[in-house]
Design a protein around this motif. Structure first.
Motif, PDB file in Angstrom:
ATOM      1  N   ASN A   1       0.817  -1.215   0.000  1.00  0.00           N
ATOM      2  CA  ASN A   1       0.000   0.000   0.000  1.00  0.00           C
ATOM      3  C   ASN A   1       0.852   1.267   0.000  1.00  0.00           C
ATOM      4  O   ASN A   1       0.432   2.308  -0.519  1.00  0.00           O
ATOM      5  N   PHE A   2       2.049   1.188   0.586  1.00  0.00           N
ATOM      6  CA  PHE A   2       2.926   2.346   0.678  1.00  0.00           C
ATOM      7  C   PHE A   2       4.144   2.236  -0.230  1.00  0.00           C
ATOM      8  O   PHE A   2       5.138   2.933  -0.045  1.00  0.00           O
ATOM      9  N   GLY A   3       4.046   1.342  -1.212  1.00  0.00           N
ATOM     10  CA  GLY A   3       5.093   1.249  -2.216  1.00  0.00           C
ATOM     11  C   GLY A   3       6.268   0.379  -1.861  1.00  0.00           C
ATOM     12  O   GLY A   3       7.284   0.384  -2.571  1.00  0.00           O
ATOM     13  N   TYR A   4       6.158  -0.399  -0.798  1.00  0.00           N
ATOM     14  CA  TYR A   4       7.251  -1.268  -0.396  1.00  0.00           C
ATOM     15  C   TYR A   4       7.021  -2.670  -0.954  1.00  0.00           C
ATOM     16  O   TYR A   4       6.447  -3.540  -0.297  1.00  0.00           O
ATOM     17  N   GLU A   5       7.459  -2.884  -2.172  1.00  0.00           N
ATOM     18  CA  GLU A   5       7.289  -4.177  -2.828  1.00  0.00           C
ATOM     19  C   GLU A   5       8.407  -5.132  -2.401  1.00  0.00           C
ATOM     20  O   GLU A   5       9.441  -4.701  -1.883  1.00  0.00           O
ATOM     21  N   PRO A   6       8.213  -6.445  -2.608  1.00  0.00           N
ATOM     22  CA  PRO A   6       9.306  -7.393  -2.345  1.00  0.00           C
ATOM     23  C   PRO A   6      10.556  -7.009  -3.134  1.00  0.00           C
ATOM     24  O   PRO A   6      10.472  -6.520  -4.266  1.00  0.00           O
TER      25      PRO A   6
ATOM     26  N   LEU B   1      12.552  -0.085   2.846  1.00  0.00           N
ATOM     27  CA  LEU B   1      12.239   0.136   4.258  1.00  0.00           C
ATOM     28  C   LEU B   1      13.100  -0.831   5.053  1.00  0.00           C
ATOM     29  O   LEU B   1      12.894  -2.037   5.024  1.00  0.00           O
ATOM     30  N   LEU B   2      14.101  -0.287   5.721  1.00  0.00           N
ATOM     31  CA  LEU B   2      15.054  -1.099   6.468  1.00  0.00           C
ATOM     32  C   LEU B   2      14.695  -1.079   7.945  1.00  0.00           C
ATOM     33  O   LEU B   2      14.747  -0.035   8.600  1.00  0.00           O
TER      34      LEU B   2
ATOM     35  N   THR C   1      14.450   4.553   5.844  1.00  0.00           N
ATOM     36  CA  THR C   1      13.823   4.460   4.529  1.00  0.00           C
ATOM     37  C   THR C   1      14.770   5.125   3.538  1.00  0.00           C
ATOM     38  O   THR C   1      15.199   6.263   3.752  1.00  0.00           O
ATOM     39  N   LEU C   2      15.109   4.423   2.471  1.00  0.00           N
ATOM     40  CA  LEU C   2      16.025   4.969   1.496  1.00  0.00           C
ATOM     41  C   LEU C   2      15.662   4.496   0.107  1.00  0.00           C
ATOM     42  O   LEU C   2      14.896   3.534  -0.069  1.00  0.00           O
ATOM     43  N   THR C   3      16.205   5.181  -0.884  1.00  0.00           N
ATOM     44  CA  THR C   3      15.977   4.844  -2.292  1.00  0.00           C
ATOM     45  C   THR C   3      17.307   4.481  -2.925  1.00  0.00           C
ATOM     46  O   THR C   3      18.299   5.206  -2.766  1.00  0.00           O
ATOM     47  N   LEU C   4      17.336   3.349  -3.640  1.00  0.00           N
ATOM     48  CA  LEU C   4      18.551   2.881  -4.294  1.00  0.00           C
ATOM     49  C   LEU C   4      18.351   2.867  -5.799  1.00  0.00           C
ATOM     50  O   LEU C   4      17.417   2.239  -6.312  1.00  0.00           O
ATOM     51  N   ALA C   5      19.233   3.553  -6.499  1.00  0.00           N
ATOM     52  CA  ALA C   5      19.224   3.515  -7.957  1.00  0.00           C
ATOM     53  C   ALA C   5      19.835   2.197  -8.431  1.00  0.00           C
ATOM     54  O   ALA C   5      20.520   1.507  -7.658  1.00  0.00           O
TER      55      ALA C   5
END
Length: 371
Positions: A249-254, A292-293, A315-319
């Motif tokens: 729901n919050f964009g945290y996919e496997p 989400l760590l 919470t972080l974003t990885l390219a």
């Protein structure tokens, strides 16, 4: 319950209550009322102190509940007078809950009038437990009340697992009757009300995780900043537990294409102390990934088994191709909610709710052992 809380109600509260009752009802026996309370109240805990005053109310107010309700209503603040408020009204809650049976509308009307000056959430629960359909029909009408305290009472008082209050087993088993109340308040203008809605949904999630995940899914599209906060707060238990739909729901996919390596700074921790660790993440895929760590400490119980407690991380974003290194320290110190035992413990790393790495460490409590 912390020791200091009991002093929120005391002899002064009893005297203030007696004064208000004497002003509201001329035949009131002020001296007799206080004689029932003052010799014993200092030896009681908080809720017992409220109940002591409530019991005295029962002995010194009219036997007819409707007549007593009018007197209690006259003790509440109004534009014309200052009167009882705050913790002094806990005893009113307890009196109404105990003696208002058979007078549902009168009792709920009084609690509605009371809640802006303290809260009626404790008082309404026995009525919901006894007459759920009728009580909820009346309470549902409060969601449009101009007073935000009343609107909050509609959501807070119906929470299945409200702290400090009696549980509502029927709503624990089937919370669907209160969902229309929560739906109506999901965009309330007051944060005070929205937070109550979120807490009620989080209560429900403990027993019906899929129901709450579905609720969030229905309300998240086009959500305002305030509603998005409410939905995330309502999902906090589900997200901690790695519930798939709640995370999605919050964009945290496997994250099959994000790898994690875990390194402990030491193999053991002398209590009290800190466990240091490093996590290295790499996005091996071709798409940007939101991560989400979280991490869990699996504490050893007395019987040697392990039980996990999840702690929020980053919470972080990885390219694509990007790596990230996160250093953390977890304190292991005495707290009132946990008993520690020497022996094997475990650190577990969670990415979007899924376990990706674990490592064991020893906790040493000697010479005192369990603490």
């Amino acid at each position: 319950m912390p020791e200091a809380l009991k002093h929120l109600i005391g002899a002064g509260t009893a005297r203030d209550t007696a004064d208000a009752l004497a002003r509201a009802w001329e035949p009131f026996d002020r001296a007799g009322f206080l004689a029932d309370i003052l010799p014993v109240i200092d030896g009681l805990e908080l809720l017992q102190r409220g109940q002591c005053i409530a019991d005295a109310l029962r002995r010194h107010l009219p036997d007819d509940f409707a007549a007593a309700a009018k007197i209690l209503h006259a003790c509440l603040p109004s534009q014309e007078r200052a009167a009882l408020s705050g913790w002094a009204l806990l005893s009113f809650n307890q009196y109404i809950a105990t003696h208002g049976g058979g007078h549902l509308e009168t009792a709920l009307d009084l609690l509605k009038a009371l809640t802006p000056h303290f809260t009626g959430e404790f008082g309404i629960r026995p009525f919901i437990a006894r007459e759920q359909d009728r009580a909820l029909a009346l309470i549902s009408g409060w969601v449009t009340d101009p007073d935000h305290h009343v609107r909050r009472l509609a959501s807070e008082g119906t929470r299945p697992r409200l702290p400090w209050a009696m549980r509502l087993p029927a709503l624990v088993r089937d919370p669907s009757p209160i969902l229309p109340i929560l739906e109506a308040l999901v965009d309330d203008q007051e944060d005070y009300v929205r937070r109550s809605v979120a807490n009620s949904l989080n209560d429900i999630a403990k027993d019906h995780p899929d129901l709450v995940a579905d609720f969030v899914e229905r309300h998240i599209a086009g959500a305002s900043k305030d509603r998005l906060w409410l939905l995330r707060h309502a999902s906090r238990t589900l997200i901690k537990k790695g519930h798939g739909k709640a995370l999605a729901n919050f964009g945290y996919e496997p994250l099959q294409d994000v790898t994690a390596m875990l390194e402990l700074r030491q193999d053991g921790v002398a209590f009290p102390g800190e466990l240091g660790f490093r996590i290295e993440l790499e996005n091996t895929g071709a798409s940007m990934r939101t991560v989400l760590l979280d991490y869990a400490i699996h504490h050893q119980k007395k019987d040697g088994s392990l039980t996990p407690k999840v702690f929020k991380g980053n919470t972080l974003t990885l390219a694509p191709g990007q790596t990230a290194t996160i250093d953390k320290r977890h304190a292991l110190r005495p707290i009132t909610t946990r008993v520690y035992h020497s022996g094997r413990h475990r650190l577990e790393i969670l990415l979007n709710g899924m376990s990706v790495a674990t490592s064991d460490f020893q906790l040493d409590l000697s010479p005192g052992e369990a603490t």
